[in-house]
Design an enzyme around this catalytic site. Structure first.
Site, PDB file in Angstrom:
ATOM      1  N   LYS A 254     116.063  54.568 -37.122  1.00 54.26           N
ATOM      2  CA  LYS A 254     117.125  53.586 -37.124  1.00 54.26           C
ATOM      3  C   LYS A 254     116.969  52.093 -37.825  1.00 54.26           C
ATOM      4  CE  LYS A 254     118.574  55.742 -32.749  1.00 54.26           C
ATOM      5  NZ  LYS A 254     118.550  55.677 -31.091  1.00 54.26           N
TER       6      LYS A 254
ATOM      7  N   GLN B  94     116.785  52.123 -26.242  1.00 55.68           N
ATOM      8  CA  GLN B  94     116.370  53.576 -26.604  1.00 55.68           C
ATOM      9  C   GLN B  94     116.358  54.063 -25.212  1.00 55.68           C
ATOM     10  OE1 GLN B  94     116.642  54.904 -29.240  1.00 55.68           O
ATOM     11  NE2 GLN B  94     115.868  57.087 -28.836  1.00 55.68           N
TER      12      GLN B  94
ATOM     13  N   ASP C  80     125.704  51.127 -28.930  1.00 55.81           N
ATOM     14  CA  ASP C  80     125.737  52.584 -28.404  1.00 55.81           C
ATOM     15  C   ASP C  80     126.941  52.992 -27.722  1.00 55.81           C
ATOM     16  OD1 ASP C  80     123.260  54.127 -28.864  1.00 55.81           O
ATOM     17  OD2 ASP C  80     122.154  53.010 -27.274  1.00 55.81           O
TER      18      ASP C  80
END
Ligand code: GUN
Length: 280
Positions: free
Chosen positions: A47, A91, A114
């Site tokens: 990422k 994460q 997200d």
């Protein structure tokens, strides 16, 4: 047809880099990783690398594996308040002692790139999405890029997770598909999957989807990432199913790269919306 997510994501990243350069904005993504799970560390590295490619600044917060829920939330709150930061990604999975739901709810919805915050999921299910989760949104992009029609099709999703199955259902429904969501309690699974024009598998079991579960000409999207005899494979028995499907994503090189490209797109969207003072 092989649905080449790698090539599609490369194209999207190039376009996005030019858009970011032309915008005069300097978007920034913050990642939070708790512990040292090698797979999670690899995803976060990928990422950050994607950020560099599209000229998004990135910062990585690393917390030890024994971090408490309060400690993770404190990091998130600091990023919420930081005017330099446009997007926040925690994460997953988090270590067992950390309450994932509380952490996700701590992320400011307008920085939730997200798309996991209940506000963003609610907006998605109300057919007025702001940030949709990256994997299902990336799949919609891949379908559109390959001119695969969705409206009126019967889409069957295997898996009802909050990060993939449920938002996938909402996105497909918003695009006028007829949607069935299957899960571990679904009866006569193969009878249902054989009705699918579009079959999305997010089960996490190697070779779970066999040729007998797929209708001839179906579009098959494989979200799974599994290890089998030291090899990376999806949920779908690719060798057998690819001769039946009209289009199929490979693993690796299918859905995975689209997830990362979509995260970059969501981060730029967050930066643009904050820059113009969008109301939430
Ligand atoms: N873990 C695996 N995939 C993802 C993702 O897309 N976002 C986050 N936050 N965690 C993940």
């Amino acid at each position: 047809m092989i649905l080449d997510g790698k090539a599609c994501s490369e194209q999207r990243l190039e376009i996005l880099r030019d858009e970011i350069d032309e915008s005069g904005l300097s978007p920034h993504l913050a990642t939070v990783i708790v512990g040292s799970d090698p797979a999670s560390q690899m995803y976060v590295r990928m990422k950050h690398r994607a950020c560099e490619r599209v000229h998004i600044g990135s910062v990585g917060i690393e917390l030890t594996a024994d971090a408490t829920t309060e400690k993770v939330i404190a990091s998130v709150r600091q990023l919420n308040e930081d005017p330099e930061i446009d997007g926040i990604l925690v994460q997953l999975p988090l270590p067992r002692q950390v309450e994932t739901g509380r952490v996700i709810k701590a992320v400011r919805p307008d920085k939730d790139v997200d798309g996991y915050h209940p506000v963003n999921l609610g907006l998605l299910f109300s057919a007025t999405p702001r940030f949709a989760p990256c994997t299902p949104r990336g799949i919609m992009t891949l379908l559109a890029a390959n001119r695969i029609p969705v409206a009126g099709k019967h889409a069957v999703i295997l898996g009802r997770s909050v990060d993939v199955g449920r938002p996938m259902a909402a996105l497909l429904l918003n695009a006028d598909a007829t949607v069935t969501v299957c899960h571990s309690k679904t009866r006569n699974l193969a009878d249902v999957t054989r009705q699918a024009d579009i079959l999305v598998s997010s089960v996490g079991k190697a070779h779970f989807v066999t040729a007998g579960m797929v209708k001839k000409g179906a579009v098959v999207i494989d979200v799974g990432i599994n290890q089998l005899n030291g090899k990376l494979v999806g949920d779908v028995d690719f060798a057998a199913v690819s001769s039946i499907a009209s289009a199929i994503t490979p693993v690796p090189g299918g859905v995975g790269p689209m997830t990362i490209a979509t995260l970059m797109e969501n981060t730029f969207q967050a930066a643009k919306e904050r820059a113009c003072g969008s109301v939430w």
